[in-house]
Design a protein around this motif. Structure first.
Motif, PDB file in Angstrom:
ATOM      1  N   ASP A 191     -18.480   2.604   0.127  1.00 53.92           N
ATOM      2  CA  ASP A 191     -17.412   1.776   0.614  1.00 53.92           C
ATOM      3  C   ASP A 191     -17.631   1.559   2.284  1.00 53.92           C
ATOM      4  OD1 ASP A 191     -14.508   0.991   1.195  1.00 53.92           O
ATOM      5  OD2 ASP A 191     -14.356   2.876   2.259  1.00 53.92           O
ATOM      6  N   PRO A 192     -18.154   2.485   2.787  1.00 49.34           N
ATOM      7  CA  PRO A 192     -18.408   2.204   4.507  1.00 49.34           C
ATOM      8  C   PRO A 192     -19.230   1.091   4.587  1.00 49.34           C
ATOM      9  CG  PRO A 192     -18.370   4.518   3.878  1.00 49.34           C
ATOM     10  CD  PRO A 192     -18.181   3.822   2.568  1.00 49.34           C
TER      11      PRO A 192
ATOM     12  N   MET B 120       0.804  -1.205  -0.120  1.00 46.99           N
ATOM     13  CA  MET B 120      -0.087  -0.106   0.113  1.00 46.99           C
ATOM     14  C   MET B 120       0.949   1.166  -0.127  1.00 46.99           C
ATOM     15  SD  MET B 120      -3.253   0.623   0.091  1.00 46.99           S
ATOM     16  CE  MET B 120      -3.730   2.175  -0.725  1.00 46.99           C
TER      17      MET B 120
ATOM     18  N   TYR C 106      -8.604  12.400  -4.926  1.00 43.09           N
ATOM     19  CA  TYR C 106      -8.973  10.660  -4.338  1.00 43.09           C
ATOM     20  C   TYR C 106     -10.062  10.918  -3.080  1.00 43.09           C
ATOM     21  CZ  TYR C 106      -4.834  10.075  -6.989  1.00 43.09           C
ATOM     22  OH  TYR C 106      -3.664  10.141  -8.189  1.00 43.09           O
ATOM     23  N   ASN C 107     -10.816   9.455  -3.105  1.00 45.25           N
ATOM     24  CA  ASN C 107     -11.602   9.559  -2.024  1.00 45.25           C
ATOM     25  C   ASN C 107     -10.598   8.533  -1.141  1.00 45.25           C
ATOM     26  OD1 ASN C 107     -13.439   7.991  -0.623  1.00 45.25           O
ATOM     27  ND2 ASN C 107     -14.664   9.697  -1.101  1.00 45.25           N
ATOM     28  N   LEU C 108     -10.509   8.809   0.120  1.00 40.82           N
ATOM     29  CA  LEU C 108      -9.642   8.059   1.023  1.00 40.82           C
ATOM     30  C   LEU C 108     -10.584   7.459   2.153  1.00 40.82           C
ATOM     31  CD1 LEU C 108      -6.441   9.928   1.748  1.00 40.82           C
ATOM     32  CD2 LEU C 108      -7.028   8.353  -0.139  1.00 40.82           C
ATOM     33  N   ASP C 109     -10.592   6.384   2.634  1.00 43.25           N
ATOM     34  CA  ASP C 109     -11.282   5.842   3.621  1.00 43.25           C
ATOM     35  C   ASP C 109     -10.769   6.398   4.996  1.00 43.25           C
ATOM     36  OD1 ASP C 109      -9.592   4.213   4.022  1.00 43.25           O
ATOM     37  OD2 ASP C 109     -10.676   2.370   3.999  1.00 43.25           O
TER      38      ASP C 109
ATOM     39  N   LYS D  48     -16.378   9.059   7.946  1.00 44.25           N
ATOM     40  CA  LYS D  48     -15.658   8.011   7.504  1.00 44.25           C
ATOM     41  C   LYS D  48     -14.787   7.993   6.381  1.00 44.25           C
ATOM     42  CE  LYS D  48     -18.308   4.475   9.798  1.00 44.25           C
ATOM     43  NZ  LYS D  48     -19.306   3.596   9.695  1.00 44.25           N
TER      44      LYS D  48
ATOM     45  N   TYR E 242     -10.157  -9.355  11.700  1.00 42.43           N
ATOM     46  CA  TYR E 242     -10.084  -8.085  11.226  1.00 42.43           C
ATOM     47  C   TYR E 242      -8.852  -7.823  10.429  1.00 42.43           C
ATOM     48  CZ  TYR E 242      -9.691  -3.008  11.557  1.00 42.43           C
ATOM     49  OH  TYR E 242      -9.280  -1.569  11.232  1.00 42.43           O
TER      50      TYR E 242
ATOM     51  N   ALA F 232     -17.313   5.311  -3.986  1.00 42.22           N
ATOM     52  CA  ALA F 232     -16.860   6.075  -2.529  1.00 42.22           C
ATOM     53  C   ALA F 232     -17.910   5.863  -1.404  1.00 42.22           C
ATOM     54  CB  ALA F 232     -16.188   7.582  -3.056  1.00 42.22           C
TER      55      ALA F 232
ATOM     56  N   LYS G  57     -17.738  -2.123   3.421  1.00 48.61           N
ATOM     57  CA  LYS G  57     -16.926  -2.683   3.889  1.00 48.61           C
ATOM     58  C   LYS G  57     -17.357  -3.665   5.545  1.00 48.61           C
ATOM     59  CE  LYS G  57     -12.873  -0.362   3.908  1.00 48.61           C
ATOM     60  NZ  LYS G  57     -12.433   1.018   3.947  1.00 48.61           N
ATOM     61  N   ARG G  58     -18.540  -2.714   5.919  1.00 51.70           N
ATOM     62  CA  ARG G  58     -18.865  -3.528   7.013  1.00 51.70           C
ATOM     63  C   ARG G  58     -19.245  -4.843   6.911  1.00 51.70           C
ATOM     64  NH1 ARG G  58     -23.150   0.563   9.596  1.00 51.70           N
ATOM     65  NH2 ARG G  58     -21.308   1.577   9.636  1.00 51.70           N
TER      66      ARG G  58
ATOM     67  N   ASN H  48     -21.598  11.925   0.361  1.00 58.19           N
ATOM     68  CA  ASN H  48     -22.313  11.966   1.849  1.00 58.19           C
ATOM     69  C   ASN H  48     -23.001  10.788   2.148  1.00 58.19           C
ATOM     70  OD1 ASN H  48     -24.924  12.277   3.501  1.00 58.19           O
ATOM     71  ND2 ASN H  48     -23.628  14.657   3.882  1.00 58.19           N
TER      72      ASN H  48
ATOM     73  N   LYS I  44      -6.691  -4.810   7.674  1.00 58.03           N
ATOM     74  CA  LYS I  44      -6.693  -3.417   7.347  1.00 58.03           C
ATOM     75  C   LYS I  44      -6.946  -3.473   6.238  1.00 58.03           C
ATOM     76  CE  LYS I  44      -3.915  -0.881  10.697  1.00 58.03           C
ATOM     77  NZ  LYS I  44      -2.700   0.017  10.595  1.00 58.03           N
ATOM     78  N   SER I  45      -8.142  -2.958   5.710  1.00 58.70           N
ATOM     79  CA  SER I  45      -8.678  -3.024   4.329  1.00 58.70           C
ATOM     80  C   SER I  45      -8.748  -1.109   3.881  1.00 58.70           C
ATOM     81  CB  SER I  45      -9.997  -3.567   4.265  1.00 58.70           C
ATOM     82  OG  SER I  45     -10.320  -3.162   2.837  1.00 58.70           O
ATOM     83  N   PHE I  46      -7.649  -1.223   3.062  1.00 53.25           N
ATOM     84  CA  PHE I  46      -7.748   0.520   2.788  1.00 53.25           C
ATOM     85  C   PHE I  46      -8.597   0.754   1.485  1.00 53.25           C
ATOM     86  CE2 PHE I  46      -3.479  -0.558   4.687  1.00 53.25           C
ATOM     87  CZ  PHE I  46      -3.738   0.781   5.732  1.00 53.25           C
ATOM     88  N   PHE I  47      -9.061   1.848   1.267  1.00 47.62           N
ATOM     89  CA  PHE I  47      -9.842   1.920   0.260  1.00 47.62           C
ATOM     90  C   PHE I  47      -9.293   3.543  -0.353  1.00 47.62           C
ATOM     91  CE2 PHE I  47     -13.435   4.131  -1.897  1.00 47.62           C
ATOM     92  CZ  PHE I  47     -13.586   3.355  -2.890  1.00 47.62           C
ATOM     93  N   ILE I  48      -8.920   3.441  -1.676  1.00 51.86           N
ATOM     94  CA  ILE I  48      -8.514   4.650  -2.270  1.00 51.86           C
ATOM     95  C   ILE I  48      -9.083   4.627  -3.705  1.00 51.86           C
ATOM     96  CG2 ILE I  48      -6.310   3.644  -2.670  1.00 51.86           C
ATOM     97  CD1 ILE I  48      -5.357   6.835  -2.815  1.00 51.86           C
TER      98      ILE I  48
ATOM     99  N   LYS J  19     -15.593  13.370   5.767  1.00 52.51           N
ATOM    100  CA  LYS J  19     -16.701  13.100   6.380  1.00 52.51           C
ATOM    101  C   LYS J  19     -16.499  12.389   7.422  1.00 52.51           C
ATOM    102  CE  LYS J  19     -19.122  14.202   2.650  1.00 52.51           C
ATOM    103  NZ  LYS J  19     -18.374  14.071   1.547  1.00 52.51           N
TER     104      LYS J  19
ATOM    105  N   LEU K 138      -9.574   4.480   7.618  1.00 53.06           N
ATOM    106  CA  LEU K 138      -8.459   3.878   7.944  1.00 53.06           C
ATOM    107  C   LEU K 138      -7.302   4.599   7.220  1.00 53.06           C
ATOM    108  CD1 LEU K 138      -8.124   1.591   9.784  1.00 53.06           C
ATOM    109  CD2 LEU K 138      -8.149   0.020   7.654  1.00 53.06           C
ATOM    110  N   LEU K 139      -7.436   4.902   5.949  1.00 46.08           N
ATOM    111  CA  LEU K 139      -6.130   5.426   5.051  1.00 46.08           C
ATOM    112  C   LEU K 139      -5.736   6.737   5.275  1.00 46.08           C
ATOM    113  CD1 LEU K 139      -4.170   4.443   2.979  1.00 46.08           C
ATOM    114  CD2 LEU K 139      -5.805   4.899   1.250  1.00 46.08           C
TER     115      LEU K 139
END
Lengths: 97, 671, 55
Positions: B323-324, A51, A85-88, A74, B422, B320, B327-328, B224, B424-428, A72, A90-91
């Protein structure tokens, strides 16, 4: 590059266009940033080499500027180089500014 | 000679490839549309007399792959020795793109840089000095706009002329140990600073990309968590409403009129011929194929609207915002894209899962994405909505949202079974710039898909219908089945054992079982087979049918109530997809266990959903449970038990693996 | 056997023959899902030329 990198580090978040100060000293992540401000990345802590190097290829690494566009609960939207970019969460928490 | 097209994701490689070859490969305004390599000859006007093959590759940010589809690209340029590489550079993001460019330049293969999307730069007032860039990179640079065919012929002519020459790299990686992570990092850093140096030299920007713009405000709303999902629901509902309730049926009504007129004409011509012939030609071939083709307008409108959505840049925002939630349940936001592609066809959807990095997430998405009804299921939905629910729009909307719910539930189930720990699952996700969708492109892709739909109806569906008709007409001794003794036909005797299993679901007759079975060859077959076995055609003509009592005739002939009809519809929607899609699942999952798990899960889901709808629906409407409740319940419980068993087995295995993994890791650490 | 019957049988034979021929040809080309509306834009579908592998 080494020089530029050192300079950036020394300036601790000072950018030419907009001034944003980060004098708290404690490590701040993107989640603590203010929307609309540009920051300098201090460290990337994803604990995931792949990553990290992926982010690197996007131009997201120590010493590079990153701009928070919106935030936001999350996720957040950032500008790295010239891409959005949209990041979550965690990132964005792994990016120390 | 071969020219490879390489560049960052969403830089417009496939658009350029399409323009140069005249193909119409899938394009969309987000990164990761192309997930496999494609090649085709260049058009004569570009290639001249030479035989030039263009190779379109998935987008990549660098030569070191991060996701499987990026690996295809680096593997190809490294090992397949293309004669020339055309590096498509997104001119709106020069600083990022050139990193990959400098790596390509090191390969020794001649490189031509196509500075694409220069029209957007013009609009934004960004200037790039192409001549200076060419000098710095030591390779020709052409400004192009692939959506408007601008600059392409000069660029490709240059590329062809360069074949056989050697590329001198402007930047050469120092001789370092590639296994030493720090050395590689330092080297990459140097490369970036080299790139940054070029960019600051050649590029002048009027609008800084870090400034907040109108489109950022829009993105803020669309991503949103509440508003964004509501908007997505409304957009999708709009697509279904326009295609399946309003515009689609409007055109379909007219088309079906012609088809049934033709069928009557054929039947009329064969009045004095043997009944079998008339049945085969008028009912089997014309009627069965016509029933499927009758739904073409609905499918076409849908394809058109989806193409517009994919082209404007909305998909990345949807991904985007989802994603949340995804992910859940143990999937990733990237799973949204296969789901949306899946509304068209399950196979590209399954292949689009390649952009998902984590293997478990990727397999789980592959497994679940076909719960979204694909284009071939639209005729089935429309048939049942028309015949049993007065053409109500809620039927299709419900089908899609139930599909989504099943994906969530399925994902939770997989999460439970695989003992998801669990991680870590990153999202970009890159949010591409908005663009006005091209009507021309959407129209073209719609027409091509319509053509393919007709071809499918005229080949596979036609043959299936003929076979069904023949199997229905004859018994095992090849005697013509007498009227009133239909149950002795070949078809009836094959389908009846299956029909028994379907009794708890409310549709345990062999005709419906046969239609469900032929649906595995192609889902449109459900409609075709129903048309053949019940000798019905004008399914879609809801308005006229309502006046003549036709819709209720259809309903009466099939002997289904609205509850059992809904159960049957959902059974067909959520059981495993067609064989072709199962094949795609097999090749993408690369695991027998997962494949059988997927098929089992889909069968179980279809069965359970139909069972619940039938039993509960009958309970509500008629006050008692439907026939076969106990055997059905036993079947469902057996499936649940099987799930638990599998979960136990997998988990035991998983713990083992995990332990092993840990062990090897610690060995590495100590070494 | 009247003319209509003969024509009808001929039509069925011709239609089935053409359909079957099309399917066989496509299979030979390596296309597994014939007449898929998404074929051209689907990575699984080979674009009619010698492809090393669709990877």
């Amino acid at each position: 590059m080494e020089l530029a990198y050192a300079l950036n580090k020394g300036a601790a978040g000072v950018r030419t266009e907009k001034e944003s100060y980060d004098d708290s000293g404690v490590s701040k992540t993107l989640m603590d940033a203010e929307p609309g401000q540009t920051y300098i990345i201090k460290e990337i802590k994803t604990d995931d080499d792949d990553m990290n190097s992926f982010l690197f290829r996007l131009g997201c690494y120590e010493g590079e500027p990153i701009t928070l566009i919106s935030k936001k609960k999350k996720s957040c939207i950032v500008v790295i180089k010239d891409g959005r970019y949209n990041l979550d969460k965690l990132l964005s928490e792994a990016i120390i500014i | 000679m071969r020219i490879a097209f390489a560049g960052n994701p969403n830089s417009g490689k496939t658009t350029m490839y399409n323009a140069l070859t005249g193909r119409s490969e899938k394009i969309g305004n987000w990164g990761g549309v192309t997930v496999g390599s494609k090649e085709f000859q260049l058009k004569k006007e570009f290639a001249g007399d030479k035989e030039v093959i263009a190779v379109d590759l998935p987008g990549a940010y660098s030569m070191s792959p991060f996701t499987p589809e990026e690996g295809i690209t680096s593997e190809y340029v490294r090992t397949a020795n293309p004669d020339v590489i055309v590096n498509i550079v997104d001119a709106t993001n020069l600083s990022r793109s050139l990193f990959f460019t400098t790596q390509l330049l090191e390969l020794g293969i001649p490189v031509v840089v196509a500075l694409n999307k220069t029209d957007i730069n013009e609009k934004e007032g960004t200037k790039i000095d192409a001549a200076k860039l060419a000098a710095r990179l030591n390779c020709p640079v052409y400004e192009t706009v692939s959506t408007e065919n601008k600059g392409l012929s000069e660029m490709i002519a240059k590329a062809i002329s360069l074949a056989g020459t050697m590329q001198k790299a402007p930047y050469l990686q120092a001789d370092i140990d590639l296994h030493d992570k720090n050395a590689v990092d330092a080297e990459d850093r140097k490369r970036y600073s080299f790139v940054n140096g070029i960019v600051s030299d050649v590029e002048t920007r009027k609008t800084l990309s870090a400034e907040t713009t109108q489109s950022d405000k829009l993105d803020g709303v669309l991503t949103n968590p509440i508003a964004g999902i509501l908007i997505f629901a409304v957009v999708m509902w709009g697509v279904f409403w326009v295609s399946q309730t309003w515009l689609g049926p409007l055109v379909a009504d007219w088309l079906v009129g012609w088809i049934s007129a033709f069928q009557e004409w054929v039947a009329g011509q064969l009045e004095n011929s043997p009944a079998i012939l008339s049945a085969l030609l008028a009912d089997g071939i014309v009627g069965g194929v016509g029933a499927v083709v009758g739904f073409l307008p609905l499918v076409m409108v849908m394809y058109f609207l989806i193409a517009l959505l994919e082209d404007c840049g909305y998909m990345a925002r949807v991904s985007a915002v989802m994603d949340p939630i995804f992910k859940r349940v143990g999937l990733s936001g990237k799973s949204v894209i296969p789901v949306v592609i899946g509304t068209g066809c399950g196979i590209p959807a399954i292949m689009a899962c390649r952009t998902i990095r984590d293997e478990r997430e990727r397999r789980a998405t592959t497994m679940l994405t076909t719960f979204i009804p694909c284009g071939a299921k639209i005729p089935v939905i429309a048939l049942f909505a028309g015949a049993f629910f007065n053409g109500a729009g809620w039927v299709s909307t419900l089908s899609y949202f139930l599909g989504l719910v099943l994906i969530f539930l399925g994902a939770l189930l997989i999460k439970g079974i695989t003992g998801y720990k669990y991680r870590k699952s990153f999202f970009i996700m890159e949010l591409p710039k908005w663009k006005a969708p091209s009507l021309k492109f959407a129209f073209r892709s719609m027409m091509e898909r319509a053509k393919a739909y007709i071809i499918k109806a005229a080949t596979i569906i036609l043959i299936c219908n003929t076979v069904v008709q023949i199997m229905q007409t004859f018994d095992w001794h090849f005697n013509v089945v007498e009227e009133g003794a239909e149950n002795t036909s070949i078809l009836a005797s094959i389908a009846s054992p299956f029909a028994i299993l379907l009794i708890p679901l409310g549709f345990g007759v062999w005709q419906l079982a046969a239609a469900a079975i032929t649906g595995f060859i192609a889902k449109e077959n459900v409609v075709g087979t129903l048309a053949v076995v019940y000798a019905l055609t004008s399914f879609i003509d809801t308005e006229e049918l309502a006046m003549t009592g036709g819709a209720s005739t259809v309903a009466a002939t099939m002997g289904l109530t609205s509850v059992t009809a809904l159960a049957y519809l959902f059974f067909n929607l959520y059981t495993p997809p067609c064989f072709a899609a199962i094949g795609a699942m097999n090749s993408e999952m690369k695991s027998r266990g997962w494949l059988w798990g997927a098929i089992g899960l889909q069968l179980g889901t279809g069965y359970t959903i139909a069972f619940l709808i039938n039993q509960l629906g009958t309970l509500f409407t008629e006050g008692h449970l439907a026939a076969g409740f106990v055997p059905g319940l036993i079947a469902v419980l057996c499936m649940a038990a099987a799930l638990v068993l599998i979960a136990r087995k997998v988990r035991a295995h998983f713990d083992e693996q995990y332990a092993l993994h840990k062990g090897s890791k610690s060995v590495n650490a100590t070494a | 056997m009247n003319t209509a019957t003969v024509l009808g049988i001929a039509a069925i034979a011709l239609i089935l023959f053409l359909a079957a021929r099309y399917i066989v040809r496509e299979k030979k080309k390596g296309n597994t899902c014939i007449g898929c509306p998404y074929a051209d834009s689907c990575p699984k579908h080979r674009s009619g030329c010698n492809h090393p592998d669709n990877l």
